[in-house]
Write an enzyme that holds these catalytic residues in place. Structure first.
Site, mmCIF file in Angstrom:
data_model
loop_
_atom_site.group_PDB
_atom_site.id
_atom_site.type_symbol
_atom_site.label_atom_id
_atom_site.label_comp_id
_atom_site.label_asym_id
_atom_site.label_seq_id
_atom_site.Cartn_x
_atom_site.Cartn_y
_atom_site.Cartn_z
ATOM 1 N N GLU A 13 0.838 -1.207 0.000
ATOM 2 C CA GLU A 13 0.000 0.000 0.000
ATOM 3 C C GLU A 13 0.863 1.243 0.000
ATOM 4 O O GLU A 13 0.540 2.248 -0.652
ATOM 5 C CB GLU A 13 -0.920 -0.019 1.225
ATOM 6 N N ASP A 16 -7.249 1.878 8.255
ATOM 7 C CA ASP A 16 -5.852 2.285 8.064
ATOM 8 C C ASP A 16 -5.535 3.382 9.070
ATOM 9 O O ASP A 16 -6.059 4.490 8.979
ATOM 10 C CB ASP A 16 -5.682 2.788 6.624
ATOM 11 N N HIS A 46 5.338 7.503 9.217
ATOM 12 C CA HIS A 46 6.375 7.094 8.266
ATOM 13 C C HIS A 46 7.786 7.311 8.820
ATOM 14 O O HIS A 46 8.713 7.638 8.066
ATOM 15 C CB HIS A 46 6.204 7.821 6.931
#
Length: 494
Positions: A150, A179, A278
């Site tokens: 993804e 998510d 991230h």
């Protein structure tokens, strides 16, 4: 999808036929601890093509196999590496009316990805295990999915949807996406199925509003306010809504900062929803337990509610006409077209981008072909874009029966900040001398990246007539970079 939408609509206000279970926070966190251990033992991440990702798939698969699910480990290739989707079917239920629940299992290479998206993966895993523990046998068929790659552009979920036949896609009555459900400075966002916010890409396919309402009903029951979040194409609902499948889900926020109004609504600080988004610090310390607990229970509530609302409705509507563009049919250009380059054609689109903005996607909404303005990439982003006028294609003639008729299609209009409101994409219905616009999107002086979006239009007023579908795009203002595409056109009769 009419019958499936009717089934979803009957769930408002939502009432599950069997009471949903409470999802134990400790169990969800135990899965997150396992994902963290897997990442730590495999270079600090669980990314596509890395051993930590495959180890994560194996962990989830072993639990589901032991619980009685039928699992499929689907492989695909991206960037020279093999990726995997894990699909888990719970035996029973109406397979022509499948409720699908998914989230991505991969992390970025920078960190272990415990909130993004260990949290969603762990939440749906524990809900799936509760399905098995309780022996839940709903009317609808249940299918759970953990997607690969993804983080590299929805590669796994796109590969899955593209692998399905039209009949298999039609059998998926709804897709629920989870998510990032445990952000440390959380908001409580629900995908805006009805476009009540009036922003971004518009509503989801018919039935998405009912999914949003079912989720909202749960949060109302625990006195937690929610707000909408746009279907902006950043998660794995993308290929589902591009194929007209109703979708919904929960999101607790990523790199954006929480506003003071949102702090008043939910508490927390005006910092980022997830300061470790991230990053290497997205570990088990990067989770808000309250949000993770509430959202895991919300997943269970929505699955138990929607799964027992289907199965008693008649099959989906009859397809009157469909064109997924995989086979060449007789689409014809108008002789009055004025565009000099980048004219509409049936083609296999190649990726183009400018200054980081994707102006043409490297994939159709499904399969390989779409109607696109200049399919080839060319030497630069502007080499084969729409230039200097209007380009139009007309479908073959379509004879419509009587009854309630719905046109569905997928589309995008991409442009850069040199565009104007004179640039547009339109889809029209032509019957004799009468032309009706059923989709109209105009450009603006801003960067707008390409993202497949599904839409529907009521064609019942044309019942009994012979029509053609007209697809039209224009670069009609000053010189600008404009790209457009249309795919998966279908007319159904309820």
């Amino acid at each position: 999808m009419a019958a499936l939408v009717a089934g979803l609509a009957s769930a408002t206000p939502a009432q599950a036929a069997v009471a949903p279970p409470d999802i134990a926070l400790a169990n969800v966190k135990a899965h997150l601890t396992q994902f963290q251990s897997i990442a730590t033992a495999n270079g600090g991440n669980r990314a596509h093509g890395r051993p930590g990702y495959l180890a994560s798939v194996t962990y989830v698969k072993n639990l589901l196999d032991s619980a009685g699910f039928t699992t499929t480990q689907q492989s695909f290739t991206y960037n020279g590496a093999t990726g995997y989707n894990l699909i888990a079917d719970w035996p029973g239920g109406d397979t022509s009316d499948t409720l699908m629940i998914g989230g991505h299992l991969d992390s970025v290479t920078a960190g272990p990805g415990i909130n993004d998206n260990g949290s969603g993966s762990a939440g749906i895993l524990e809900v799936a295990l509760q399905v098995a523990r309780t022996g839940f046998q709903p009317q609808r068929h249940l299918r759970f999915a953990w997607w690969g790659a993804e983080e590299l552009g929805l590669r796994g979920s796109t590969a899955y949807v593209n692998s399905l036949t039209s009949a298999q896609r039609s059998a998926i009555g709804a897709y629920l996406n989870f998510d990032m459900i445990g952000s440390p400075n959380p908001g409580y966002f629900l995908y805006d199925g009805d476009n009540s916010d009036g922003t971004g890409s518009g509503p989801g396919p018919a039935g998405s509003a009912q999914i949003e309402q079912t989720l909202a009903d749960y949060f109302t029951s625990i006195s937690v306010p929610t707000r909408g979040t746009d279907f902006d194409g950043r998660s794995d609902y993308g290929p589902f809504i591009a194929n007209g499948i109703p979708a919904g889900g929960i999101f607790t926020g990523a790199e954006q900062s929480k506003t003071s109004a949102q702090v008043s609504l939910w508490g927390g600080t005006t910092g980022r929803f997830d300061p470790c988004y991230h990053a290497s610090c997205d570990t088990t310390s990067n989770i808000n337990d309250t949000a993770l607990n509430r959202n895991s229970d919300a997943i269970a509530y929505t699955v138990w509610t929607l799964a027992d609302e289907g199965g008693t409705e008649p099959p989906p509507g009859t397809t009157v006409w469909a064109d997924d563009l995989e086979t060449a049919t007789t689409w014809t250009a108008l002789t009055t077209d004025t565009a000099t380059a980048g004219r509409f054609e049936r083609g296999n689109p190649a990726a183009t981008s400018s200054s980081g903005v994707a102006t043409q996607l490297d994939a159709a909404a499904s399969g390989s072909f779409a109607l696109v303005t200049g399919a080839a990439a060319g030497a630069s982003a502007g080499a084969n874009d729409l230039d200097g006028g209007v380009t139009t294609l007309l479908s073959p003639s379509i004879t419509l029966p009587t009854g309630t008729l719905t046109l569905s299609l997928s589309w995008y209009l991409a442009y850069l900040n040199n565009a104007t409101s004179a640039d547009y994409l339109r889809v029209r219905v032509v019957s004799g001398s009468t032309t009706t616009t059923v989709l109209s999107q105009t450009a603006a002086a801003a960067n707008k990246a390409a993202a497949w979006t599904a839409t529907t239009a009521n064609l019942s007023s044309y019942a009994g007539q012979t029509i053609r579908i007209q697809v039209e795009a224009a670069d009609a203002g000053t010189a600008s970079l404009v790209e457009a595409a249309v795919d998966n056109l279908k007319i159904t009769r309820a």
